[in-house]
Write a protein that holds these residues in place. Structure first.
Motif, PDB file in Angstrom:
ATOM      1  N   GLU A 156       1.045  -1.015  -0.470  1.00  0.00           N
ATOM      2  CA  GLU A 156      -0.105  -0.107   0.076  1.00  0.00           C
ATOM      3  C   GLU A 156       1.086   2.052   0.182  1.00  0.00           C
ATOM      4  OE1 GLU A 156       0.820  -0.298   4.359  1.00  0.00           O
ATOM      5  OE2 GLU A 156       1.063  -1.720   2.351  1.00  0.00           O
ATOM      6  N   ILE A 157       2.238   1.190   0.529  1.00  0.00           N
ATOM      7  CA  ILE A 157       2.696   2.529   0.762  1.00  0.00           C
ATOM      8  C   ILE A 157       3.474   2.381  -0.571  1.00  0.00           C
ATOM      9  CG2 ILE A 157       5.442   2.999   1.311  1.00  0.00           C
ATOM     10  CD1 ILE A 157       4.886   2.207   4.116  1.00  0.00           C
ATOM     11  N   SER A 158       3.713   1.572  -2.009  1.00  0.00           N
ATOM     12  CA  SER A 158       4.203   1.757  -3.366  1.00  0.00           C
ATOM     13  C   SER A 158       2.944   2.325  -3.573  1.00  0.00           C
ATOM     14  CB  SER A 158       4.330   0.951  -3.763  1.00  0.00           C
ATOM     15  OG  SER A 158       5.876  -0.195  -2.815  1.00  0.00           O
ATOM     16  N   PHE A 159       2.069   1.751  -3.569  1.00  0.00           N
ATOM     17  CA  PHE A 159       0.463   2.144  -4.022  1.00  0.00           C
ATOM     18  C   PHE A 159       0.622   4.077  -4.100  1.00  0.00           C
ATOM     19  CE2 PHE A 159      -4.318   2.983  -4.747  1.00  0.00           C
ATOM     20  CZ  PHE A 159      -4.093   2.670  -6.195  1.00  0.00           C
ATOM     21  N   VAL A 160       0.583   4.805  -2.475  1.00  0.00           N
ATOM     22  CA  VAL A 160      -0.366   5.348  -2.535  1.00  0.00           C
ATOM     23  C   VAL A 160       1.462   6.748  -2.482  1.00  0.00           C
ATOM     24  CG1 VAL A 160      -0.515   6.781  -0.845  1.00  0.00           C
ATOM     25  CG2 VAL A 160      -1.628   5.216  -0.495  1.00  0.00           C
ATOM     26  N   ASN A 194     -15.611   8.852  -6.814  1.00  0.00           N
ATOM     27  CA  ASN A 194     -15.882   8.803  -5.347  1.00  0.00           C
ATOM     28  C   ASN A 194     -15.569   6.667  -4.795  1.00  0.00           C
ATOM     29  OD1 ASN A 194     -16.593  10.788  -5.115  1.00  0.00           O
ATOM     30  ND2 ASN A 194     -18.966  10.071  -5.210  1.00  0.00           N
ATOM     31  N   LEU A 195     -14.879   6.569  -5.408  1.00  0.00           N
ATOM     32  CA  LEU A 195     -14.548   5.354  -5.029  1.00  0.00           C
ATOM     33  C   LEU A 195     -13.018   5.554  -4.381  1.00  0.00           C
ATOM     34  CD1 LEU A 195     -15.548   2.081  -6.346  1.00  0.00           C
ATOM     35  CD2 LEU A 195     -12.962   2.305  -5.561  1.00  0.00           C
ATOM     36  N   GLY A 196     -12.510   6.168  -5.928  1.00  0.00           N
ATOM     37  CA  GLY A 196     -11.222   6.410  -5.635  1.00  0.00           C
ATOM     38  C   GLY A 196     -10.335   7.226  -4.609  1.00  0.00           C
ATOM     39  N   ASN A 197     -11.155   8.010  -3.976  1.00  0.00           N
ATOM     40  CA  ASN A 197     -11.446   9.123  -2.888  1.00  0.00           C
ATOM     41  C   ASN A 197     -11.319   8.221  -1.519  1.00  0.00           C
ATOM     42  OD1 ASN A 197     -10.474  10.830  -4.464  1.00  0.00           O
ATOM     43  ND2 ASN A 197     -13.046  11.772  -4.247  1.00  0.00           N
ATOM     44  N   ALA A 198     -12.127   7.600  -1.487  1.00  0.00           N
ATOM     45  CA  ALA A 198     -12.493   6.343  -0.751  1.00  0.00           C
ATOM     46  C   ALA A 198     -11.128   5.561  -0.331  1.00  0.00           C
ATOM     47  CB  ALA A 198     -13.513   5.778  -0.578  1.00  0.00           C
ATOM     48  N   LEU A 199     -10.570   4.888  -1.512  1.00  0.00           N
ATOM     49  CA  LEU A 199      -9.824   3.891  -1.228  1.00  0.00           C
ATOM     50  C   LEU A 199      -8.760   4.490  -0.883  1.00  0.00           C
ATOM     51  CD1 LEU A 199      -8.854   0.751  -1.794  1.00  0.00           C
ATOM     52  CD2 LEU A 199      -8.166   1.483  -4.184  1.00  0.00           C
ATOM     53  N   ASN A 200      -8.130   6.066  -1.787  1.00  0.00           N
ATOM     54  CA  ASN A 200      -7.134   6.311  -0.772  1.00  0.00           C
ATOM     55  C   ASN A 200      -7.232   6.878   0.387  1.00  0.00           C
ATOM     56  OD1 ASN A 200      -5.511   6.493  -3.558  1.00  0.00           O
ATOM     57  ND2 ASN A 200      -7.154   7.422  -4.433  1.00  0.00           N
ATOM     58  N   MET A 201      -8.525   7.029   0.581  1.00  0.00           N
ATOM     59  CA  MET A 201      -8.458   7.717   2.345  1.00  0.00           C
ATOM     60  C   MET A 201      -7.821   6.337   3.134  1.00  0.00           C
ATOM     61  SD  MET A 201     -11.723   9.278   4.131  1.00  0.00           S
ATOM     62  CE  MET A 201     -11.582  10.430   3.484  1.00  0.00           C
ATOM     63  N   ARG A 202      -8.233   5.468   2.469  1.00  0.00           N
ATOM     64  CA  ARG A 202      -8.721   3.921   3.571  1.00  0.00           C
ATOM     65  C   ARG A 202      -6.860   4.174   3.319  1.00  0.00           C
ATOM     66  NH1 ARG A 202      -6.548   1.169   6.385  1.00  0.00           N
ATOM     67  NH2 ARG A 202      -7.373  -0.439   7.422  1.00  0.00           N
ATOM     68  N   LEU A 203      -6.067   3.616   2.468  1.00  0.00           N
ATOM     69  CA  LEU A 203      -4.847   3.148   2.243  1.00  0.00           C
ATOM     70  C   LEU A 203      -3.772   4.328   3.053  1.00  0.00           C
ATOM     71  CD1 LEU A 203      -4.529   1.686  -1.564  1.00  0.00           C
ATOM     72  CD2 LEU A 203      -4.877   0.796   0.821  1.00  0.00           C
ATOM     73  N   THR A 204      -4.260   5.574   3.060  1.00  0.00           N
ATOM     74  CA  THR A 204      -3.566   6.619   3.330  1.00  0.00           C
ATOM     75  C   THR A 204      -3.155   6.943   4.484  1.00  0.00           C
ATOM     76  OG1 THR A 204      -3.576   8.651   1.697  1.00  0.00           O
ATOM     77  CG2 THR A 204      -3.218   9.583   3.349  1.00  0.00           C
ATOM     78  N   ARG A 205      -4.902   6.531   5.765  1.00  0.00           N
ATOM     79  CA  ARG A 205      -5.358   6.263   6.817  1.00  0.00           C
ATOM     80  C   ARG A 205      -4.231   4.587   7.415  1.00  0.00           C
ATOM     81  NH1 ARG A 205     -10.761   5.160   8.969  1.00  0.00           N
ATOM     82  NH2 ARG A 205     -11.301   6.874   8.014  1.00  0.00           N
TER      83      ARG A 205
END
Length: 224
Positions: A156-160, A194-205
């Protein structure tokens, strides 16, 4: 002579529609539209029957119920398997509908090879996001080996950050994990912002939580 005036049904149906249009919740709106349509059908029977209007209303009700089904699936975990429901708990920022879309491009993998499956290689490019669903993965970083228990993301770090993998992670035989190709996830995020924002929020958290945890030998880590 009947004391009931069928025209009252018109006012009742119209009243239900007006209430529905004043409600912002789409689920409640659809329910009221369906009930209103049934009231109009009752009127068409009472004054006719007017078969053209009845058939048209039934078709509208059928389409409305189809949309209602989609709304319910968007909001609930109905029809998800037990494994999918368990996985959904790791994506608390996504709605059930968003999660279902992400699930369509996911691969469920159970490791069978004796040498295990290599998930990421330290300081090498990565193109897949993983979630350890069952079992413990093995992490190697700076000549240290650590266990990574189920319930953790890998990559997830590499993805974000769009960076190289920070550790080598291997899934031993028997480990079960879920994998998403980055390209598929990013295309899905473009199609459904909206899905992309929610996914990024989860992985960023998840990333923020891991970056605040010191990396200590002998303690299971989750930052990979």
């Amino acid at each position: 002579m009947s004391i009931f005036d069928p025209e009252l049904l018109i006012y009742l149906g119209a009243g239900l529609l007006l209430i529905g249009y004043a409600i912002r919740d789409e689920l409640k709106l659809r329910v009221l539209i369906a009930v209103s349509s049934f009231v109009y059908i009752a009127y068409y029977f009472a004054v006719g029957p007017l078969w053209g209007a009845i058939i048209t209303s039934l078709l509208m009700i059928a389409v409305n119920f189809w949309v209602l089904g989609q709304i319910i699936l968007e909001r609930t975990t109905m029809r998800m398997s037990d494994d999918e429901k368990a996985l959904y708990e790791a994506f608390e920022t996504l709605t059930p509908g968003q999660f279902r879309r992400a699930l369509k491009c996911a691969d469920w993998i159970t490791v069978s090879k004796a040498e295990g499956n290599l998930l990421t290689q330290e300081n090498s490019p990565s193109s897949t996001l993983y979630y350890i669903f069952e079992g413990d993965a093995v992490v190697e970083k700076e000549s240290q080996r650590f266990g990574l228990p189920a319930g953790n993301f890998v990559g997830e770090i590499s993805f974000v950050l769009d960076s190289k993998a920070s550790a080598t992670v291997t899934a031993p035989p028997g480990v079960r994990y879920v994998a998403w190709d980055w390209d598929h996830l990013r295309k899905l995020s473009v199609k459904h912002p909206n899905l992309g924002n929610a996914l990024n929020m989860r992985l960023t958290r998840d990333l923020a939580e891991k970056l605040t945890t010191s990396y200590r030998p002998g303690v299971p880590i989750t930052s990979v």
